[in-house]
Design a protein around this motif. Structure first.
Motif, PDB file in Angstrom:
ATOM      1  N   UNK A 182       0.836  -1.209   0.000  1.00  0.00           N
ATOM      2  CA  UNK A 182       0.000   0.000   0.000  1.00  0.00           C
ATOM      3  C   UNK A 182       0.867   1.253   0.000  1.00  0.00           C
ATOM      4  N   UNK A 183       1.970   1.215  -0.739  1.00  0.00           N
ATOM      5  CA  UNK A 183       2.941   2.299  -0.692  1.00  0.00           C
ATOM      6  C   UNK A 183       2.317   3.623  -1.141  1.00  0.00           C
ATOM      7  N   UNK A 184       1.628   3.614  -2.270  1.00  0.00           N
ATOM      8  CA  UNK A 184       1.062   4.863  -2.791  1.00  0.00           C
ATOM      9  C   UNK A 184       0.090   5.490  -1.801  1.00  0.00           C
ATOM     10  N   UNK A 185      -0.816   4.682  -1.262  1.00  0.00           N
ATOM     11  CA  UNK A 185      -1.801   5.208  -0.307  1.00  0.00           C
ATOM     12  C   UNK A 185      -1.108   5.757   0.938  1.00  0.00           C
ATOM     13  N   UNK A 186      -0.101   5.027   1.423  1.00  0.00           N
ATOM     14  CA  UNK A 186       0.600   5.463   2.632  1.00  0.00           C
ATOM     15  C   UNK A 186       1.356   6.759   2.415  1.00  0.00           C
ATOM     16  N   UNK A 187       2.038   6.885   1.278  1.00  0.00           N
ATOM     17  CA  UNK A 187       2.798   8.099   0.983  1.00  0.00           C
ATOM     18  C   UNK A 187       1.868   9.301   0.887  1.00  0.00           C
ATOM     19  N   UNK A 188       0.773   9.158   0.175  1.00  0.00           N
ATOM     20  CA  UNK A 188      -0.151  10.285   0.011  1.00  0.00           C
ATOM     21  C   UNK A 188      -0.806  10.655   1.334  1.00  0.00           C
ATOM     22  N   UNK A 189      -1.149   9.645   2.128  1.00  0.00           N
ATOM     23  CA  UNK A 189      -1.742   9.925   3.433  1.00  0.00           C
ATOM     24  C   UNK A 189      -0.747  10.651   4.325  1.00  0.00           C
ATOM     25  N   UNK A 190       0.494  10.192   4.313  1.00  0.00           N
ATOM     26  CA  UNK A 190       1.495  10.791   5.194  1.00  0.00           C
ATOM     27  C   UNK A 190       1.767  12.250   4.825  1.00  0.00           C
ATOM     28  N   UNK A 191       1.981  12.529   3.563  1.00  0.00           N
ATOM     29  CA  UNK A 191       2.274  13.896   3.137  1.00  0.00           C
ATOM     30  C   UNK A 191       1.114  14.828   3.492  1.00  0.00           C
ATOM     31  N   UNK A 192      -0.116  14.340   3.342  1.00  0.00           N
ATOM     32  CA  UNK A 192      -1.290  15.175   3.612  1.00  0.00           C
ATOM     33  C   UNK A 192      -1.483  15.484   5.095  1.00  0.00           C
ATOM     34  N   UNK A 193      -0.805  14.769   5.965  1.00  0.00           N
ATOM     35  CA  UNK A 193      -0.927  15.065   7.392  1.00  0.00           C
ATOM     36  C   UNK A 193      -0.441  16.469   7.718  1.00  0.00           C
ATOM     37  N   UNK A 194       0.533  16.957   6.959  1.00  0.00           N
ATOM     38  CA  UNK A 194       1.110  18.280   7.241  1.00  0.00           C
ATOM     39  C   UNK A 194       1.070  19.219   6.041  1.00  0.00           C
ATOM     40  N   UNK A 195       0.992  18.662   4.823  1.00  0.00           N
ATOM     41  CA  UNK A 195       1.043  19.474   3.594  1.00  0.00           C
ATOM     42  C   UNK A 195      -0.144  19.110   2.705  1.00  0.00           C
ATOM     43  N   UNK A 196      -1.255  19.764   2.953  1.00  0.00           N
ATOM     44  CA  UNK A 196      -2.461  19.458   2.190  1.00  0.00           C
ATOM     45  C   UNK A 196      -2.556  20.382   0.983  1.00  0.00           C
ATOM     46  N   UNK A 197      -2.082  19.897  -0.131  1.00  0.00           N
ATOM     47  CA  UNK A 197      -2.156  20.714  -1.344  1.00  0.00           C
ATOM     48  C   UNK A 197      -1.998  19.810  -2.552  1.00  0.00           C
ATOM     49  N   UNK A 198      -2.706  20.128  -3.621  1.00  0.00           N
ATOM     50  CA  UNK A 198      -2.636  19.318  -4.826  1.00  0.00           C
ATOM     51  C   UNK A 198      -1.223  19.258  -5.392  1.00  0.00           C
ATOM     52  N   UNK A 199      -0.488  20.368  -5.339  1.00  0.00           N
ATOM     53  CA  UNK A 199       0.877  20.377  -5.874  1.00  0.00           C
ATOM     54  C   UNK A 199       1.795  19.456  -5.083  1.00  0.00           C
ATOM     55  N   UNK A 200       1.651  19.450  -3.763  1.00  0.00           N
ATOM     56  CA  UNK A 200       2.484  18.593  -2.934  1.00  0.00           C
ATOM     57  C   UNK A 200       2.128  17.133  -3.146  1.00  0.00           C
ATOM     58  N   UNK A 201       0.849  16.844  -3.221  1.00  0.00           N
ATOM     59  CA  UNK A 201       0.400  15.478  -3.474  1.00  0.00           C
ATOM     60  C   UNK A 201       0.921  14.978  -4.820  1.00  0.00           C
ATOM     61  N   UNK A 202       0.826  15.811  -5.846  1.00  0.00           N
ATOM     62  CA  UNK A 202       1.257  15.404  -7.186  1.00  0.00           C
ATOM     63  C   UNK A 202       2.760  15.163  -7.232  1.00  0.00           C
TER      64      UNK A 202
END
Length: 333
Positions: A182-202
């Protein structure tokens, strides 16, 4: 355990430690006068020519938001280096957090966002755990919201700085060691904990996919071309690679922290130095600006593609921190 994933993580740590003394220096003339043509780890020198601490403020709402500890007295003063108390070869705070993320994920055998948030809060509230003088806006905002009574899951802000990628190589390395699916889901979840933005997610998603390709033996330039196509094309990458580093970053792309430009500029350096880890991370450092956090991209891609020379690892202060076989709580380092 895939050596390329581990080398990506180590490469990001080395790139950060190399860039640390000249982090957030935008005046490269002043950088050259102060540091010369450095070739390895250096200690930070004062004064910092572009420090903004003289106009920065942070007043903790209550004890839950106390994360500066003894460093608060340096805020509001001119010329203060953001990392003034670090030694040559030490990592900045976002990469110290990355190391703890790696350790805690391996220790519990999975990624758990709530477990990580508990660790993050304990680390930041522990006096002496870090020695950085400056803490980015996302840290300050997170703990201000926490002190106001928000749940940790709701304390992140809309942040599109490349610093949001600093922990991505560490998490990927930990999940690879655990053979997680579940690497993709985990990475996106983790980044969004502190950096909620479409550019950061992408950007996090693109970096994750490039590192996955590299772990499977895909050539660096091939994966940048494939997964970076929505950011920059091969023809432009080739043209920029013929330019001097400080023209790529500093003239063509800003050296500032904002995504997407900071991510694209990082890809340009990784493309130019696709076969040379050391030359690439040194070029990134010498371009100044937010070079520490660009190191998450440049260092991880070049580390995965080429490996990390032993000389860099021997003098990297964080090597001992990477041990996962100790029973001590991760927040007591």
């Amino acid at each position: 355990m895939n050596d390329r994933s581990q080398n990506a993580f180590l490469g990001s740590l080395v790139a950060d430690a190399v860039a640390m003394p000249v982090h957030w220096i935008y005046d490269t003339t002043a950088m050259d006068l102060q540091y010369g043509e450095f070739e390895g780890y250096e200690a930070p020198q004062s004064p910092h020519p572009d420090s903004i601490l003289w106009r920065s403020t942070y007043s903790p709402r209550n004890e839950k938001a106390e994360i500066l500890h003894g460093m608060a007295k340096y805020w509001g003063q001119p010329g203060v280096h953001y990392h003034q108390f670090l030694e040559a070869g030490e990592n900045t705070i976002n990469y110290l957090l990355a190391i703890q993320l790696y350790r805690s994920t391996v220790r519990i055998g999975r990624y758990d966002a709530d477990e990580w948030l508990e660790t993050y809060i304990k680390l930041m509230q522990t006096p002496g755990w870090h020695q950085d003088t400056y803490l980015e806006e996302y840290h300050r905002a997170f703990f201000d919201r926490l002190a106001a009574g928000k749940r940790p899951r709701n304390c992140g802000i809309e942040d599109f700085h490349i610093g949001g990628l600093a922990q991505v190589p560490a998490l990927i390395a930990a999940l690879d060691a655990l053979d997680a699916d579940s690497v993709e889901d985990n990475v996106r979840e983790h980044v969004a904990l502190t950096h909620r933005h479409l550019n950061t997610d992408a950007a996090a998603l693109a970096l994750m996919r490039m590192l996955a390709d590299l772990a499977n033996g895909v050539a660096l330039r091939d994966t940048i071309e494939h997964h970076g196509s929505s950011w920059i094309g091969r023809n432009l990458l080739d043209r920029l690679a013929a330019m001097k580093d400080r023209k790529i970053l500093g003239q063509h792309f800003s050296t500032a922290c904002y995504l997407p430009a900071s991510f694209v500029g990082s890809l340009c350096l990784a493309w130019k130095y696709a076969d040379d880890f050391s030359a690439g991370i040194l070029a990134n450092a010498r371009c100044g600006g937010d070079n520490c956090h660009r190191g998450a991209v440049v260092g991880s891609l070049l580390g995965a593609a080429n490996g990390v020379p032993e000389d860099w690892l021997r003098d990297l202060k964080s090597m001992e921190r990477l041990r996962c076989d100790t029973l001590e709580p991760v927040f007591s380092d």
